[in-house]
Write an enzyme that holds these catalytic residues in place. Structure first.
Site, mmCIF file in Angstrom:
data_model
loop_
_atom_site.group_PDB
_atom_site.id
_atom_site.type_symbol
_atom_site.label_atom_id
_atom_site.label_comp_id
_atom_site.label_asym_id
_atom_site.label_seq_id
_atom_site.Cartn_x
_atom_site.Cartn_y
_atom_site.Cartn_z
ATOM 1 N N HIS A 169 0.835 -1.206 0.000
ATOM 2 C CA HIS A 169 0.000 0.000 0.000
ATOM 3 C C HIS A 169 0.870 1.258 0.000
ATOM 4 O O HIS A 169 2.099 1.169 -0.130
ATOM 5 C CB HIS A 169 -1.007 -0.024 1.161
ATOM 6 C CG HIS A 169 -0.389 -0.088 2.527
ATOM 7 N ND1 HIS A 169 0.493 0.849 2.988
ATOM 8 C CD2 HIS A 169 -0.535 -0.977 3.545
ATOM 9 C CE1 HIS A 169 0.851 0.562 4.225
ATOM 10 N NE2 HIS A 169 0.256 -0.561 4.585
ATOM 11 N N HIS A 185 4.214 1.352 2.030
ATOM 12 C CA HIS A 185 5.346 0.634 1.430
ATOM 13 C C HIS A 185 5.885 1.414 0.238
ATOM 14 O O HIS A 185 7.097 1.497 0.021
ATOM 15 C CB HIS A 185 4.911 -0.763 0.973
ATOM 16 C CG HIS A 185 4.256 -1.566 2.059
ATOM 17 N ND1 HIS A 185 2.935 -1.923 2.024
ATOM 18 C CD2 HIS A 185 4.754 -2.048 3.218
ATOM 19 C CE1 HIS A 185 2.642 -2.592 3.120
ATOM 20 N NE2 HIS A 185 3.723 -2.689 3.860
ATOM 21 N N CYS A 235 3.609 -12.148 21.048
ATOM 22 C CA CYS A 235 2.610 -11.579 20.131
ATOM 23 C C CYS A 235 2.874 -12.149 18.746
ATOM 24 O O CYS A 235 3.960 -11.948 18.185
ATOM 25 C CB CYS A 235 2.699 -10.057 20.104
ATOM 26 S SG CYS A 235 1.677 -9.386 18.768
ATOM 27 N N CYS A 255 3.574 -9.434 15.992
ATOM 28 C CA CYS A 255 4.929 -8.862 15.966
ATOM 29 C C CYS A 255 5.981 -9.944 15.841
ATOM 30 O O CYS A 255 7.148 -9.640 15.597
ATOM 31 C CB CYS A 255 5.233 -8.096 17.249
ATOM 32 S SG CYS A 255 4.148 -6.736 17.560
ATOM 33 N N CYS A 276 -0.428 -6.153 23.647
ATOM 34 C CA CYS A 276 0.684 -5.774 22.773
ATOM 35 C C CYS A 276 0.507 -4.308 22.373
ATOM 36 O O CYS A 276 -0.569 -3.926 21.904
ATOM 37 C CB CYS A 276 0.684 -6.663 21.523
ATOM 38 S SG CYS A 276 1.600 -5.921 20.156
ATOM 39 N N HIS A 306 -0.373 -4.149 18.412
ATOM 40 C CA HIS A 306 -1.589 -4.761 17.869
ATOM 41 C C HIS A 306 -2.802 -4.662 18.786
ATOM 42 O O HIS A 306 -3.908 -5.020 18.374
ATOM 43 C CB HIS A 306 -1.318 -6.232 17.530
ATOM 44 C CG HIS A 306 -0.357 -6.397 16.395
ATOM 45 N ND1 HIS A 306 0.994 -6.456 16.581
ATOM 46 C CD2 HIS A 306 -0.562 -6.458 15.058
ATOM 47 C CE1 HIS A 306 1.589 -6.571 15.407
ATOM 48 N NE2 HIS A 306 0.671 -6.570 14.470
ATOM 49 N N LYS A 318 -4.433 5.556 11.213
ATOM 50 C CA LYS A 318 -3.506 4.668 10.514
ATOM 51 C C LYS A 318 -4.276 3.892 9.446
ATOM 52 O O LYS A 318 -5.442 3.557 9.650
ATOM 53 C CB LYS A 318 -2.877 3.704 11.532
ATOM 54 C CG LYS A 318 -1.458 3.365 11.168
ATOM 55 C CD LYS A 318 -0.824 2.389 12.101
ATOM 56 C CE LYS A 318 0.217 1.612 11.295
ATOM 57 N NZ LYS A 318 0.755 0.482 11.966
ATOM 58 N N LYS A 339 -6.744 -2.415 6.690
ATOM 59 C CA LYS A 339 -7.672 -3.079 5.790
ATOM 60 C C LYS A 339 -9.080 -3.052 6.381
ATOM 61 O O LYS A 339 -10.060 -2.809 5.689
ATOM 62 C CB LYS A 339 -7.216 -4.530 5.582
ATOM 63 C CG LYS A 339 -7.293 -4.914 4.138
ATOM 64 C CD LYS A 339 -6.541 -6.132 3.720
ATOM 65 C CE LYS A 339 -6.901 -7.426 4.365
ATOM 66 N NZ LYS A 339 -6.166 -8.571 3.903
HETATM 67 O O1 ME8 Z 1 7.944 -4.611 9.298
HETATM 68 N N1 ME8 Z 1 3.327 5.015 6.555
HETATM 69 O O2 ME8 Z 1 7.430 -5.339 7.167
HETATM 70 P P1 ME8 Z 1 6.094 -4.508 6.857
HETATM 71 C C1 ME8 Z 1 4.595 4.972 6.151
HETATM 72 N N2 ME8 Z 1 9.102 -7.332 7.419
HETATM 73 N N3 ME8 Z 1 5.284 3.838 5.955
HETATM 74 C C2 ME8 Z 1 4.650 2.693 6.154
HETATM 75 C C3 ME8 Z 1 3.299 2.646 6.577
HETATM 76 C C4 ME8 Z 1 2.636 3.896 6.769
HETATM 77 N N4 ME8 Z 1 1.359 3.985 7.141
HETATM 78 N N5 ME8 Z 1 2.928 1.365 6.688
HETATM 79 C C5 ME8 Z 1 4.015 0.604 6.333
HETATM 80 C C6 ME8 Z 1 8.127 -5.340 8.342
HETATM 81 N N6 ME8 Z 1 5.048 1.402 6.004
HETATM 82 C C7 ME8 Z 1 9.302 -6.296 8.342
HETATM 83 C C8 ME8 Z 1 10.560 -5.518 8.040
HETATM 84 S S1 ME8 Z 1 13.172 -5.378 7.632
HETATM 85 C C9 ME8 Z 1 14.488 -6.310 7.984
HETATM 86 C C10 ME8 Z 1 11.815 -6.330 8.089
HETATM 87 C C11 ME8 Z 1 6.381 0.969 5.526
HETATM 88 O O3 ME8 Z 1 5.534 -5.106 5.610
HETATM 89 C C12 ME8 Z 1 7.478 1.442 6.450
HETATM 90 O O4 ME8 Z 1 8.690 1.419 5.746
HETATM 91 O O5 ME8 Z 1 5.227 -4.431 8.041
HETATM 92 C C13 ME8 Z 1 7.480 0.375 7.517
HETATM 93 O O6 ME8 Z 1 8.653 0.359 8.305
HETATM 94 C C14 ME8 Z 1 7.358 -0.853 6.658
HETATM 95 O O7 ME8 Z 1 6.439 -0.452 5.601
HETATM 96 C C15 ME8 Z 1 6.826 -2.069 7.399
HETATM 97 O O8 ME8 Z 1 6.631 -3.080 6.463
#
Ligand code: ME8
Length: 645
Positions: free
Chosen positions: A18, A21, A126, A129, A143, A146, A298, A301
């Protein structure tokens, strides 16, 4: 040549990509381009995080194997990055064999050093997480991320002696002010390290509970904790721990990491201590941004407020969307996403200021100088002022981008753009033309064209396609080279009088039309293309053996009535020449009056596994033929039970 290595988090594949990302990935792409512009050998890594409980659960929910499931969503990320023209050098997946090797090498190295031990642990786990929480970390027993109650789990596991590195880490952060930035997050990590609070990190999960992970090299009954596995991606991608392939590690490490605040702790604490324990250089810096919120909430979904970056980029233009993201979020703080904000930013900064400047200057130049670049005459104080304003803004912009302060950098760059629009008004080229003062007219336009060129080049990391277009409109092709920025800053003249420049620009359209209308159009378009896809899929070839698997039988409908609990379903009894008639439930109520179907001959798929539909078992499927809104039943005069082959 100096190098620069920027990384995004590797995203979980339990949900679709989304806006959040896309934001981090667009920032990483911008930084890669920015450092390339500075003449650096810049590399960008992104990818997907594919192990752990969460993924297994999501796969089960979709009735898929973990591998099948992760392949699907990982491909969706790749497709989105392609549509958003992200120029990454490498897309890593934690299910890649090379990554696994590297993680095992890292575990072995820390284990051999004596920093991994076996012990028993009980904690609040959790699943969201994928980590244990201490009593103190929970908020009202829940948590903090969450807001769900963690499960208390007690089991034997392997632990990384993270506590051993607490003092070292604290000192390292204090000694390196830019290590974690902006400062508020540096302070947050320092606060986490206050007192003797750092516990050892549980880095394994017993296979009896979870198999979907990387096996520990020193105990085959355990897999690696998903965060330990995931963080290692930043070095495994460079070939660390893989003898044949580690030259990129020597070349590009240490990295500049980009993350949002949600994953500050693993990156600010786990990762540097892991690197230290493995005697590896610590990463260069951790750049932490805030959240994109939708109406102060925030994205989620369940709230149905998840922003689709592909739609925004398609509708508003990719470069305009990128500009908005970089300009409207102050890196580190949360920002609010809305189409109103986006439209107002595009209309004011891009259409009114930058776009308008290009349009009016190019059209005047076409009119007064037949699209040729005019000569520069003697400069007045006003002309000098434009050059120096652009020069200062450029220098600030470059510095602010190095500090990941994109919004401030762009804000500063818009000062000379607005000033140039005012300069056009005050110099009034149309009056100079009327007065026949062609030399002065040429100088005014040349001052504008030269400075517009500088702005165009500087904007390449943020708006790559538009930047190239602007440069081409000014008659110059864009090529990256080591001295590009030095040349740009050290010289006032970059265009030549024999360059032919465009007469019109049209870079950024204004947006007046309510977005909802366009959205509906898009949905319609998508539906159309889905239909097309269906047709393609329907006409895709299958093996004869696959066709043979179908058991198609002729039958007669004995009874037909409405399903008691579903408007769309009909309940049939069909004689297939077997001992007993079959009960079949079919979603065709909208097309037929059930009583009219009694006695009709039909074709049935007879070897589907029985399935419950709204509480009633269906023992087959009646075949239909569909065209547009019209549906008819497939029929045959053959006796009941005849096999269609
Ligand atoms: O945490 N605003 O993956 P993830 C801005 N797999 N950035 C956002 C956001 C938002 N509302 N939501 C998500 C993980 N992001 C682990 C990471 S790394 C070794 C492992 C972005 O799919 C932001 O970069 O939950 C956040 O840190 C990341 O997506 C979390 O992605």
């Amino acid at each position: 040549m100096s190098t620069y290595y920027v990384t995004t988090p590797i995203y979980y594949v339990n949900a679709r990509p989304h806006l959040g990302h896309a934001y981090t990935t667009i920032i990483a792409d911008t930084l890669k381009r920015f450092y390339s512009l500075l003449g650096t050998d810049a590399r960008m890594l992104t990818g997907t995080d594919e192990h752990g409980d969460k993924i297994v659960k999501a796969a089960i929910k979709e009735n898929k194997s973990p591998k099948e499931f992760v392949d699907g969503i990982s491909a969706e990320y790749k497709a989105l990055w392609q549509d958003l023209k992200i120029d990454y050098d490498q897309f890593i997946r934690t299910t890649d064999e090379n990554h696994k090797k590297s993680v095992q090498a890292l575990l072995q190295k820390i284990y051999d050093k004596g920093d991994i031990y076996f012990g028993e642990y009980g904690g609040h786990y959790c699943f969201g997480c994928e980590r244990f929480y201490t009593e103190k970390e929970l908020e009202d027993g829940l948590c903090p991320q969450h807001k769900t109650k963690p499960e208390y789990i007690s089991e034997k596991n392997y632990f990384f002696k993270m506590s051993k590195y607490q003092d070292w880490l604290k000192q390292y952060i204090l000694d390196n002010p830019d290590f974690i930035r902006p400062e508020r997050y540096r302070n947050e990590v320092l606060a986490m390290l206050e007192g003797n609070v750092l516990e050892d990190l549980c880095i394994s999960r017993p296979k009896s509970r979870l198999e979907w992970g990387i096996e520990l090299p020193f105990d085959k009954d355990y897999v690696c904790y998903v965060w330990f596995d995931a963080l290692a991606n930043y070095i495994s991608a460079l070939g660390w721990g893989n003898e044949d392939n580690s030259q990129n590690f020597e070349k590009y490490w240490p990295a500049s990491h980009l993350v949002a605040k949600d994953i500050l702790k693993p990156h600010g604490i786990f990762w540097p201590t892991m690197l230290k324990a493995a005697d590896l250089p610590i990463y260069q810096n951790l750049n932490v941004h805030g959240y994109w919120l939708v109406k102060d909430t925030k994205m989620s979904k369940s709230l149905g407020n998840v922003v689709d970056p592909r739609f925004a980029a398609e509708y508003f233009g990719l470069d305009a969307f990128r500009y908005f993201l970089l300009r409207d979020m102050h890196f580190g703080s949360d920002a609010s996403y809305s189409e109103e904000n986006l439209i107002s930013r595009i209309n004011s900064d891009l259409a009114n200021d930058l776009g308008n400047l290009f349009s009016r200057v190019l059209s005047m130049n076409a009119k007064y100088f037949a699209k040729k670049v005019p000569s520069l005459g003697t400069l007045t104080a006003d002309d000098e002022n434009i050059f120096s304003c652009v020069q200062n803004a450029a220098q600030n912009y470059l510095q602010l981008f190095k500090e990941v302060r994109f919004s401030q950098g762009l804000d500063g760059l818009w000062e000379p753009i607005r000033l140039m629009n005012k300069y056009v008004d005050s110099q009034a080229p149309w009056t100079l033309y009327k007065e026949g003062n062609i030399e002065r007219l040429g100088t005014v336009l040349r001052v504008l064209l030269e400075n517009m060129y500088k702005i165009a080049v500087l904007l390449w990391p943020v708006m790559p396609d538009s930047s190239i277009k602007m440069q081409e409109q000014l008659g110059k092709k864009f090529t990256l080279h080591a001295k590009l920025i030095d040349d740009l800053l050290n010289c006032n003249v970059h265009l030549r009088t024999d360059f032919e420049i465009s007469e019109a620009s049209n870079l950024f359209p204004r947006f007046e039309k309510p977005v909802e209308e366009k959205k509906e159009e898009k949905v319609k378009k998508e539906k159309k293309s889905e239909n097309k896809k269906d047709i393609v899929q329907e006409t895709q070839l299958i093996e004869f053996a696959d066709f043979q698997k179908l058991d198609l039988r002729v039958g007669t409908i004995l009874t037909a009535e409405q399903h008691p609990d579903a408007d769309k379903l009909l309940k049939f009894e069909v004689d297939l020449g077997e001992e007993k008639p079959r009960q079949i439930i079919s979603g065709i109520a909208k097309f037929f009056n059930p009583t009219e179907l009694i006695g009709q001959k039909v074709v049935v798929v007879a070897n589907l596994p029985p399935r419950k539909l709204r509480g009633l078992e269906s023992q087959g499927m009646i075949l239909t033929a569909e065209k547009g809104e019209h549906l008819s039943l497939l029929s045959s005069v053959a006796p009941n039970g005849s096999k269609i082959a």
